[in-house]
Motif scaffolding. Structure first.
Motif, PDB file in Angstrom:
ATOM      1  N   SER A 228       0.821  -1.215   0.000  1.00  0.00           N
ATOM      2  CA  SER A 228       0.000   0.000   0.000  1.00  0.00           C
ATOM      3  C   SER A 228       0.852   1.259   0.000  1.00  0.00           C
ATOM      4  O   SER A 228       0.427   2.311  -0.484  1.00  0.00           O
ATOM      5  N   ALA A 229       2.088   1.148   0.524  1.00  0.00           N
ATOM      6  CA  ALA A 229       2.994   2.304   0.532  1.00  0.00           C
ATOM      7  C   ALA A 229       3.691   2.501  -0.807  1.00  0.00           C
ATOM      8  O   ALA A 229       4.366   3.519  -1.011  1.00  0.00           O
ATOM      9  N   GLY A 230       3.541   1.547  -1.713  1.00  0.00           N
ATOM     10  CA  GLY A 230       4.161   1.667  -3.020  1.00  0.00           C
ATOM     11  C   GLY A 230       5.421   0.852  -3.190  1.00  0.00           C
ATOM     12  O   GLY A 230       6.109   0.969  -4.216  1.00  0.00           O
ATOM     13  N   LEU A 231       5.748   0.024  -2.199  1.00  0.00           N
ATOM     14  CA  LEU A 231       6.912  -0.855  -2.306  1.00  0.00           C
ATOM     15  C   LEU A 231       6.520  -2.150  -3.005  1.00  0.00           C
ATOM     16  O   LEU A 231       5.399  -2.642  -2.855  1.00  0.00           O
ATOM     17  N   GLN A 232       7.434  -2.707  -3.765  1.00  0.00           N
ATOM     18  CA  GLN A 232       7.234  -4.032  -4.332  1.00  0.00           C
ATOM     19  C   GLN A 232       7.860  -5.068  -3.414  1.00  0.00           C
ATOM     20  O   GLN A 232       8.844  -4.782  -2.727  1.00  0.00           O
ATOM     21  N   VAL A 233       7.287  -6.262  -3.400  1.00  0.00           N
ATOM     22  CA  VAL A 233       7.682  -7.277  -2.434  1.00  0.00           C
ATOM     23  C   VAL A 233       8.131  -8.544  -3.152  1.00  0.00           C
ATOM     24  O   VAL A 233       7.382  -9.122  -3.946  1.00  0.00           O
ATOM     25  N   ALA A 234       9.361  -8.967  -2.867  1.00  0.00           N
ATOM     26  CA  ALA A 234       9.844 -10.303  -3.253  1.00  0.00           C
ATOM     27  C   ALA A 234       9.784 -11.165  -2.006  1.00  0.00           C
ATOM     28  O   ALA A 234      10.218 -10.741  -0.929  1.00  0.00           O
ATOM     29  N   LEU A 235       9.249 -12.366  -2.131  1.00  0.00           N
ATOM     30  CA  LEU A 235       8.982 -13.211  -0.976  1.00  0.00           C
ATOM     31  C   LEU A 235       9.691 -14.552  -1.110  1.00  0.00           C
ATOM     32  O   LEU A 235       9.566 -15.223  -2.137  1.00  0.00           O
ATOM     33  N   ILE A 236      10.430 -14.939  -0.074  1.00  0.00           N
ATOM     34  CA  ILE A 236      10.964 -16.297   0.040  1.00  0.00           C
ATOM     35  C   ILE A 236      10.117 -17.021   1.070  1.00  0.00           C
ATOM     36  O   ILE A 236      10.049 -16.608   2.240  1.00  0.00           O
ATOM     37  N   THR A 237       9.466 -18.095   0.652  1.00  0.00           N
ATOM     38  CA  THR A 237       8.542 -18.808   1.524  1.00  0.00           C
ATOM     39  C   THR A 237       8.544 -20.275   1.139  1.00  0.00           C
ATOM     40  O   THR A 237       9.318 -20.702   0.274  1.00  0.00           O
ATOM     41  N   ASP A 238       7.693 -21.056   1.795  1.00  0.00           N
ATOM     42  CA  ASP A 238       7.687 -22.495   1.539  1.00  0.00           C
ATOM     43  C   ASP A 238       6.602 -22.921   0.564  1.00  0.00           C
ATOM     44  O   ASP A 238       6.646 -24.031   0.044  1.00  0.00           O
ATOM     45  N   LEU A 239       5.620 -22.072   0.326  1.00  0.00           N
ATOM     46  CA  LEU A 239       4.498 -22.424  -0.542  1.00  0.00           C
ATOM     47  C   LEU A 239       4.276 -21.330  -1.574  1.00  0.00           C
ATOM     48  O   LEU A 239       4.310 -20.140  -1.245  1.00  0.00           O
ATOM     49  N   ALA A 240       4.018 -21.735  -2.809  1.00  0.00           N
ATOM     50  CA  ALA A 240       3.781 -20.757  -3.870  1.00  0.00           C
ATOM     51  C   ALA A 240       2.394 -20.142  -3.757  1.00  0.00           C
ATOM     52  O   ALA A 240       2.133 -19.088  -4.337  1.00  0.00           O
ATOM     53  N   LEU A 241       1.482 -20.791  -3.041  1.00  0.00           N
ATOM     54  CA  LEU A 241       0.123 -20.298  -2.865  1.00  0.00           C
ATOM     55  C   LEU A 241      -0.142 -20.069  -1.384  1.00  0.00           C
ATOM     56  O   LEU A 241       0.399 -20.760  -0.529  1.00  0.00           O
ATOM     57  N   GLY A 242      -1.001 -19.124  -1.101  1.00  0.00           N
ATOM     58  CA  GLY A 242      -1.325 -18.809   0.284  1.00  0.00           C
ATOM     59  C   GLY A 242      -1.503 -17.318   0.448  1.00  0.00           C
ATOM     60  O   GLY A 242      -1.173 -16.528  -0.445  1.00  0.00           O
ATOM     61  N   PRO A 243      -2.027 -16.878   1.591  1.00  0.00           N
ATOM     62  CA  PRO A 243      -2.328 -15.449   1.785  1.00  0.00           C
ATOM     63  C   PRO A 243      -1.134 -14.535   1.605  1.00  0.00           C
ATOM     64  O   PRO A 243      -1.248 -13.492   0.956  1.00  0.00           O
ATOM     65  N   VAL A 244       0.026 -14.898   2.168  1.00  0.00           N
ATOM     66  CA  VAL A 244       1.202 -14.025   2.048  1.00  0.00           C
ATOM     67  C   VAL A 244       1.714 -14.029   0.616  1.00  0.00           C
ATOM     68  O   VAL A 244       2.031 -12.979   0.050  1.00  0.00           O
ATOM     69  N   ALA A 245       1.797 -15.211   0.011  1.00  0.00           N
ATOM     70  CA  ALA A 245       2.268 -15.304  -1.379  1.00  0.00           C
ATOM     71  C   ALA A 245       1.360 -14.535  -2.326  1.00  0.00           C
ATOM     72  O   ALA A 245       1.835 -13.917  -3.298  1.00  0.00           O
ATOM     73  N   ASP A 246       0.066 -14.556  -2.052  1.00  0.00           N
ATOM     74  CA  ASP A 246      -0.889 -13.843  -2.909  1.00  0.00           C
ATOM     75  C   ASP A 246      -0.653 -12.341  -2.908  1.00  0.00           C
ATOM     76  O   ASP A 246      -0.997 -11.653  -3.880  1.00  0.00           O
ATOM     77  N   GLU A 247      -0.068 -11.815  -1.835  1.00  0.00           N
ATOM     78  CA  GLU A 247       0.154 -10.372  -1.729  1.00  0.00           C
ATOM     79  C   GLU A 247       1.489  -9.927  -2.324  1.00  0.00           C
ATOM     80  O   GLU A 247       1.711  -8.740  -2.521  1.00  0.00           O
ATOM     81  N   ALA A 248       2.397 -10.875  -2.580  1.00  0.00           N
ATOM     82  CA  ALA A 248       3.736 -10.520  -3.046  1.00  0.00           C
ATOM     83  C   ALA A 248       3.763 -10.312  -4.548  1.00  0.00           C
ATOM     84  O   ALA A 248       2.935 -10.847  -5.284  1.00  0.00           O
ATOM     85  N   ASP A 249       4.728  -9.527  -5.014  1.00  0.00           N
ATOM     86  CA  ASP A 249       4.921  -9.326  -6.446  1.00  0.00           C
ATOM     87  C   ASP A 249       5.653 -10.501  -7.077  1.00  0.00           C
ATOM     88  O   ASP A 249       5.365 -10.887  -8.212  1.00  0.00           O
ATOM     89  N   VAL A 250       6.626 -11.055  -6.349  1.00  0.00           N
ATOM     90  CA  VAL A 250       7.419 -12.184  -6.832  1.00  0.00           C
ATOM     91  C   VAL A 250       7.575 -13.171  -5.675  1.00  0.00           C
ATOM     92  O   VAL A 250       7.846 -12.762  -4.542  1.00  0.00           O
ATOM     93  N   VAL A 251       7.395 -14.455  -5.965  1.00  0.00           N
ATOM     94  CA  VAL A 251       7.489 -15.488  -4.930  1.00  0.00           C
ATOM     95  C   VAL A 251       8.554 -16.507  -5.321  1.00  0.00           C
ATOM     96  O   VAL A 251       8.540 -17.039  -6.434  1.00  0.00           O
ATOM     97  N   PHE A 252       9.471 -16.767  -4.394  1.00  0.00           N
ATOM     98  CA  PHE A 252      10.426 -17.856  -4.533  1.00  0.00           C
ATOM     99  C   PHE A 252      10.037 -18.922  -3.514  1.00  0.00           C
ATOM    100  O   PHE A 252      10.274 -18.760  -2.305  1.00  0.00           O
ATOM    101  N   ALA A 253       9.399 -19.983  -3.989  1.00  0.00           N
ATOM    102  CA  ALA A 253       8.905 -21.043  -3.109  1.00  0.00           C
ATOM    103  C   ALA A 253       9.948 -22.142  -2.986  1.00  0.00           C
ATOM    104  O   ALA A 253      10.367 -22.728  -3.983  1.00  0.00           O
ATOM    105  N   THR A 254      10.391 -22.409  -1.773  1.00  0.00           N
ATOM    106  CA  THR A 254      11.381 -23.449  -1.506  1.00  0.00           C
ATOM    107  C   THR A 254      10.909 -24.296  -0.332  1.00  0.00           C
ATOM    108  O   THR A 254      10.332 -23.773   0.620  1.00  0.00           O
ATOM    109  N   GLY A 255      11.149 -25.590  -0.398  1.00  0.00           N
ATOM    110  CA  GLY A 255      10.708 -26.477   0.666  1.00  0.00           C
ATOM    111  C   GLY A 255      11.480 -26.276   1.952  1.00  0.00           C
ATOM    112  O   GLY A 255      12.669 -25.943   1.948  1.00  0.00           O
ATOM    113  N   THR A 256      10.797 -26.473   3.077  1.00  0.00           N
ATOM    114  CA  THR A 256      11.445 -26.446   4.379  1.00  0.00           C
ATOM    115  C   THR A 256      11.468 -27.860   4.945  1.00  0.00           C
ATOM    116  O   THR A 256      10.612 -28.683   4.633  1.00  0.00           O
TER     117      THR A 256
END
Length: 307
Positions: A228-256
């Protein structure tokens, strides 16, 4: 009757001769198929571990007895049953009894399937995560592109809350060697909001966020504030789908790694290192100058021991 602390220790103990997850027809493999969910809490994983190690007995316990053996509450057992896909503990116990009866009828004992123990099984799972990441890196274009964008964002904000803070701290520590203005956010709420808004006002364009299980509500809120502030978000997470991933501009999904009571992060760590490499490659002259300056300062003030 063991104390709750003793029961918890027994349920998550490192034991010899336990099976690795590869043998699909084995009782242990069937149980791991039921329980291998990255979003199980540490307490729920203790229940799962107890059931795996004591299946022939545990499958016939009442909910009260199972809760006492593991050292958790009865509602915790009920929530565990729901978390692994059952309507309640009776439905889970019915499934457990089917597996246990197969074992009693002559199925291969878990301890004899192969020589692997629980620690080796955990390492095997992480090797699988790294193999998947290796396949993803066959096309490195996205990593290179985001590394370039993170390098150009001044300031660059790194966000990691709760369990994700350690990964964020690692990335920020290394990124400061090659980037002039790295801002680390490891506290949620209004502290995170202030930092994100100030980063944008100072000219920042990107946030690198980490979100590991169990995913924190405050991480989702912070990512939304950043967007909302105008920043773009790259996300490293464990799942490509989900609430946080849905909000990111780019998602790097890696298994934990979720074989032990607490997660391990081999693949996310390599993913973070790959983005750091891409940042250093994005501006090699700045990288070289900053690294040389840092080495000069570290030698001058003797930051490190000489090997």
């Amino acid at each position: 009757m063991p104390s709750p602390q003793q029961a918890r220790a027994q349920a998550s103990a490192i034991t010899s001769g336990k099976t690795a997850p590869e043998a699909e027809a084995s009782p242990t493999s069937q149980l791991r198929g039921l329980f291998d969910r990255p979003r199980l809490s540490p307490g729920q994983r203790r229940i799962a571990q107890y059931l795996i190690e004591h299946i022939t007995e545990a499958a016939f316990l009442s909910i009260t007895d199972l809760a006492e053996r593991v050292g958790v509450s009865q509602p915790s057992v009920t929530r565990f049953a729901a978390a692994v896909g059952f309507s309640g503990y009776p439905a889970l116990r019915e499934k457990l009894q089917t597996i246990a009866l197969g074992t009693l009828a002559g199925g291969p004992p878990a301890a004899e399937e192969n020589g692997s123990n629980e620690l080796q099984a955990a390492v095997d799972a992480e090797i699988d995560n790294l193999e998947n990441l290796r396949r993803d890196f066959a096309d490195p274009d996205q990593v290179i592109d985001i590394g370039r964008k993170l390098s150009r964002s001044t300031p660059l904000t790194i966000l990691g809350l709760r369990i994700s803070a350690s990964l964020a701290e690692y990335f920020a520590y290394a990124a400061r060697r090659v980037h002039p203005d790295v801002r680390l956010v490891t506290r949620g709420g209004s502290v995170a909001y202030d930092a994100l808004l100030q980063s944008r006002e100072a000219g920042g364009t990107w946030v690198l966020a980490f979100s590991m299980p169990r995913h924190a509500q405050e991480t989702l809120t912070a990512v939304r504030v950043a967007r909302s502030a105008g920043l773009q978000v790259a996300l490293i997470t464990d799942l490509a789908l989900g609430p946080v991933a849905d909000e990111a501009d780019v998602v790097f999904a890696t298994g934990t790694g979720s074989r032990l009571v607490f997660d391990s992060y081999a693949a996310p760590g390599v993913m973070a290192a790959a983005l750091l490499q891409a940042m250093t490659d994005a501006d090699p002259e700045r990288t070289q100058a900053r690294l040389e300056d840092y080495e000069h300062i570290s030698d001058q003030h003797q930051f490190f021991l000489r090997d």
